[in-house]
Design a protein around this motif. Structure first.
Motif, mmCIF file in Angstrom:
data_model
loop_
_atom_site.group_PDB
_atom_site.id
_atom_site.type_symbol
_atom_site.label_atom_id
_atom_site.label_comp_id
_atom_site.label_asym_id
_atom_site.label_seq_id
_atom_site.Cartn_x
_atom_site.Cartn_y
_atom_site.Cartn_z
ATOM 1 N N GLY A 360 0.804 -1.211 0.000
ATOM 2 C CA GLY A 360 0.000 0.000 0.000
ATOM 3 C C GLY A 360 0.837 1.261 0.000
ATOM 4 O O GLY A 360 0.458 2.284 -0.590
ATOM 5 N N LEU A 361 2.009 1.208 0.649
ATOM 6 C CA LEU A 361 2.875 2.383 0.743
ATOM 7 C C LEU A 361 3.441 2.780 -0.613
ATOM 8 O O LEU A 361 3.525 3.966 -0.935
ATOM 9 N N VAL A 362 3.831 1.808 -1.422
ATOM 10 C CA VAL A 362 4.468 2.119 -2.703
ATOM 11 C C VAL A 362 3.474 2.108 -3.868
ATOM 12 O O VAL A 362 3.791 2.612 -4.947
ATOM 13 N N ALA A 363 2.281 1.523 -3.673
ATOM 14 C CA ALA A 363 1.324 1.426 -4.784
ATOM 15 C C ALA A 363 0.889 2.794 -5.269
ATOM 16 O O ALA A 363 0.669 3.002 -6.473
ATOM 17 N N TYR A 364 0.766 3.756 -4.346
ATOM 18 C CA TYR A 364 0.309 5.100 -4.720
ATOM 19 C C TYR A 364 1.288 5.753 -5.694
ATOM 20 O O TYR A 364 0.902 6.297 -6.734
ATOM 21 N N ALA A 365 2.592 5.678 -5.369
ATOM 22 C CA ALA A 365 3.598 6.310 -6.229
ATOM 23 C C ALA A 365 3.767 5.557 -7.542
ATOM 24 O O ALA A 365 3.868 6.156 -8.614
ATOM 25 N N VAL A 366 3.797 4.238 -7.472
ATOM 26 C CA VAL A 366 3.988 3.442 -8.683
ATOM 27 C C VAL A 366 2.795 3.588 -9.624
ATOM 28 O O VAL A 366 2.958 3.708 -10.844
ATOM 29 N N ALA A 367 1.587 3.595 -9.062
ATOM 30 C CA ALA A 367 0.396 3.735 -9.900
ATOM 31 C C ALA A 367 0.394 5.060 -10.643
ATOM 32 O O ALA A 367 -0.037 5.134 -11.803
ATOM 33 N N GLY A 368 0.884 6.121 -10.006
ATOM 34 C CA GLY A 368 0.951 7.404 -10.687
ATOM 35 C C GLY A 368 1.921 7.394 -11.854
ATOM 36 O O GLY A 368 1.680 8.036 -12.884
ATOM 37 N N ARG A 369 3.004 6.653 -11.713
ATOM 38 C CA ARG A 369 4.000 6.615 -12.790
ATOM 39 C C ARG A 369 3.539 5.778 -13.979
ATOM 40 O O ARG A 369 3.864 6.100 -15.133
ATOM 41 N N VAL A 370 2.796 4.719 -13.731
ATOM 42 C CA VAL A 370 2.325 3.874 -14.841
ATOM 43 C C VAL A 370 0.900 4.220 -15.255
ATOM 44 O O VAL A 370 0.308 3.533 -16.075
ATOM 45 N N ARG A 371 0.338 5.271 -14.648
ATOM 46 C CA ARG A 371 -0.969 5.815 -15.042
ATOM 47 C C ARG A 371 -2.097 4.784 -14.900
ATOM 48 O O ARG A 371 -2.863 4.542 -15.822
ATOM 49 N N VAL A 372 -2.173 4.184 -13.720
ATOM 50 C CA VAL A 372 -3.283 3.297 -13.380
ATOM 51 C C VAL A 372 -3.737 3.643 -11.965
ATOM 52 O O VAL A 372 -2.977 4.240 -11.189
ATOM 53 N N PRO A 373 -4.964 3.293 -11.581
ATOM 54 C CA PRO A 373 -5.382 3.502 -10.188
ATOM 55 C C PRO A 373 -4.570 2.634 -9.235
ATOM 56 O O PRO A 373 -4.139 1.536 -9.604
ATOM 57 N N PRO A 374 -4.317 3.077 -8.019
ATOM 58 C CA PRO A 374 -3.576 2.252 -7.048
ATOM 59 C C PRO A 374 -4.208 0.885 -6.804
ATOM 60 O O PRO A 374 -3.503 -0.065 -6.460
ATOM 61 N N LEU A 375 -5.518 0.781 -6.974
ATOM 62 C CA LEU A 375 -6.192 -0.506 -6.788
ATOM 63 C C LEU A 375 -5.644 -1.564 -7.741
ATOM 64 O O LEU A 375 -5.530 -2.747 -7.382
ATOM 65 N N VAL A 376 -5.283 -1.155 -8.954
ATOM 66 C CA VAL A 376 -4.767 -2.097 -9.959
ATOM 67 C C VAL A 376 -3.417 -2.652 -9.528
ATOM 68 O O VAL A 376 -3.061 -3.778 -9.881
ATOM 69 N N VAL A 377 -2.668 -1.908 -8.762
ATOM 70 C CA VAL A 377 -1.362 -2.365 -8.282
ATOM 71 C C VAL A 377 -1.497 -3.153 -6.981
ATOM 72 O O VAL A 377 -0.851 -4.194 -6.804
ATOM 73 N N ALA A 378 -2.356 -2.689 -6.085
ATOM 74 C CA ALA A 378 -2.408 -3.269 -4.739
ATOM 75 C C ALA A 378 -3.045 -4.653 -4.721
ATOM 76 O O ALA A 378 -2.531 -5.568 -4.062
ATOM 77 N N VAL A 379 -4.157 -4.833 -5.416
ATOM 78 C CA VAL A 379 -4.874 -6.108 -5.328
ATOM 79 C C VAL A 379 -4.056 -7.271 -5.883
ATOM 80 O O VAL A 379 -3.920 -8.308 -5.214
ATOM 81 N N PRO A 380 -3.470 -7.192 -7.091
ATOM 82 C CA PRO A 380 -2.653 -8.322 -7.549
ATOM 83 C C PRO A 380 -1.443 -8.595 -6.659
ATOM 84 O O PRO A 380 -1.020 -9.752 -6.512
#
Length: 473
Positions: A360-380
């Motif tokens: 959850g801590l890194v999903a916010y920053a990574v999601a912004g860089r790859v242009r997806v919602p943080p949910l797409v990064v956190a759930v998988p």
């Protein structure tokens, strides 16, 4: 001789076709209707893809406010969305409802809707262009064919088998079981069977296939096969959305999602329990999977299995390709954190919670860089840490009965604890990661937690003007 009425015409004699005020009023009513319909369609897409009710409400409200409906009332429940608007206390309010028809995780559509919302709020899409793009999102299919999704499930099950310490044979059997489960569930879904029975069928298929392979001369640990497919069946259950709804005050929606998650998990337990009973009646022994300490030599396989399983789940959920590799890297680091905490002597719930907090801590920053919602990064990324191991151990203990019953109940309670630790850990990490600025507080005035979908703050008029000047230049 006919009489001619020489009275001058008055505005009252004019019809709505010729009265400018009536035409203007009709146009306003039409725009209100179209705006509310667009907001409801956006909310339906977000809610069906697993977004929290707080995120759905805030996103719909931000779109409505930007398009001129500043006094709209929005209500989100698990199965329906409603929106009402009253321009003045003397006017009759307009009320629209929309029911959520299906709940398939589709991160491609979720990302497209998220981008559409951002374009609306930055004045890059007006009402009519936004409605056209929304219709295109709903009507278009996916570049990945359905058989590709089945292959992704197979890769995920095989990778989870490696993550659990299984060898090549375990991975192959787990992949075959995943393919059978996916195909059978498709057939049952077409016959409109409830999701509970699909989970029962999946659990039974995995257990019976593992028992059948164990009865052959092939050397395989059937417990790892079953556990890998339990994690596959657990993936996608909206427990994180349920916890987020509970933390943000949407208790009705949270209760409904918890019931859905409990029914889906109960279906897995019933299917695996049925398979264990049939295997025991046939004289086949499945065994118990006992987690042991991992050596340094096992660490690359464990980290690789976690990364590949998360990446495969994201592919099966139609996540954009640009997000697959970051998801895999984040999951590998989270698995390293989890293994380190386990070696330090902490319990499984603590290790899973720490890994989820990092995600959850890194999903916010990574999601912004790859242009997806943080949910797409956190759930998988949390998929490999789902409590399939605890569920399987609990069922095997309960099947043995006697003195093992208490151990089985304890293992199932551990599974619940791990699941809650995963969901709450991700949300806490998102809460810490997202900056609490003044603009974000204005947008999230009704929220008590972080955002996993939608805009994180509203843009001011000056920012929108600067953005338009930059794009024009």
């Amino acid at each position: 001789m006919d009489q001619v009425d020489a009275r001058p015409s008055t505005p009252d004699d004019e019809g709505p076709e010729t009265d400018p005020e009536a035409r203007l009023e009709a146009e306003r009513a039409r725009e209100v209707h179209l705006t509310m319909d667009l907001c409801l369609r956006i909310g339906e897409m977000l809610l069906s893809s697993g977004a929290g009710a707080a995120d759905v409400t805030a996103t719909m409200r931000s779109v409505a406010d930007h398009l001129g409906l500043r006094s709209a009332e929005i209500d989100v429940t698990f199965t329906a969305l409603s929106m009402s608007h009253q321009r003045s206390p003397d006017d009759v309010p307009t009320l629209m409802l929309r029911h959520v028809q299906q709940r398939d995780i589709d991160y491609q559509d979720l990302t497209a809707v998220d981008h559409l919302v951002r374009d609306i709020l930055t004045d890059q899409a007006d009402l009519y262009l936004a409605r056209s793009r929304m219709a295109t999102i709903v009507s278009l299919g996916h570049a990945l064919p359905r058989w590709g999704v089945t292959v992704a499930w197979m890769v995920m099950a095989a990778a989870v088998g490696v993550f659990l310490g299984g060898g090549p044979v375990v991975s192959i059997v787990a992949a075959v079981a995943a393919a059978l489960i996916d195909r059978v569930q498709i057939v049952l879904a077409r016959r409109r069977l409830p999701f509970f029975y699909l989970q029962v069928a999946g659990g039974a298929i995995a257990t019976l296939l593992a028992a059948a392979v164990a009865a052959t001369p092939i050397e395989v640990d059937p417990s790892v096969v079953v556990t890998a497919n339990i994690i596959l069946l657990l993936a996608g259950i909206g427990l994180m959305g349920a916890v987020q709804d509970a933390l943000t005050g949407f208790y009705l929606t949270s209760s409904a999602r918890l019931i859905e998650a409990m029914m889906a998990t109960a279906g897995i337990i019933a299917g695996v329990g049925l398979g264990i009973s049939v295997a025991a009646g046939a004289g086949l022994e499945l065994g118990q999977l006992v987690p042991g300490a991992l050596g340094i030599s096992d660490l690359p396989a464990v980290l690789g299995g976690a990364a590949v399983s998360a990446a495969a789940f994201s592919v099966a959920s139609y996540a954009p390709r640009r997000a697959v590799l970051p998801i895999a890297l984040i999951t590998a680091v989270a698995a390293l954190i989890s293994q380190g905490i386990s070696v330090a002597g902490f319990g499984r719930a603590t290790a899973a919670g720490a890994a989820a907090f990092f995600i959850g801590l890194v999903a916010y920053a990574v999601a912004g860089r790859v242009r997806v919602p943080p949910l797409v990064v956190a759930v998988p990324a949390i998929v490999p840490f789902l409590p399939g191991l605890s569920i399987y151990r609990g069922l095997t203990f309960l099947a043995e009965g006697g003195a093992f019953t208490s151990q089985g109940i304890l293992a199932l309670m551990t599974a619940i604890t791990v699941a809650i630790a995963l969901a709450s850990g991700v949300i806490l990490g998102e809460y810490v990661a997202q900056p609490l600025k003044r603009e974000a507080r204005k947008l999230e005035s009704r929220l008590a937690g972080p955002r996993l979908v939608g805009p994180f703050r509203a843009m001011t008029r000056a920012e929108r003007r600067a953005l338009r000047q930059t794009s024009d230049g």
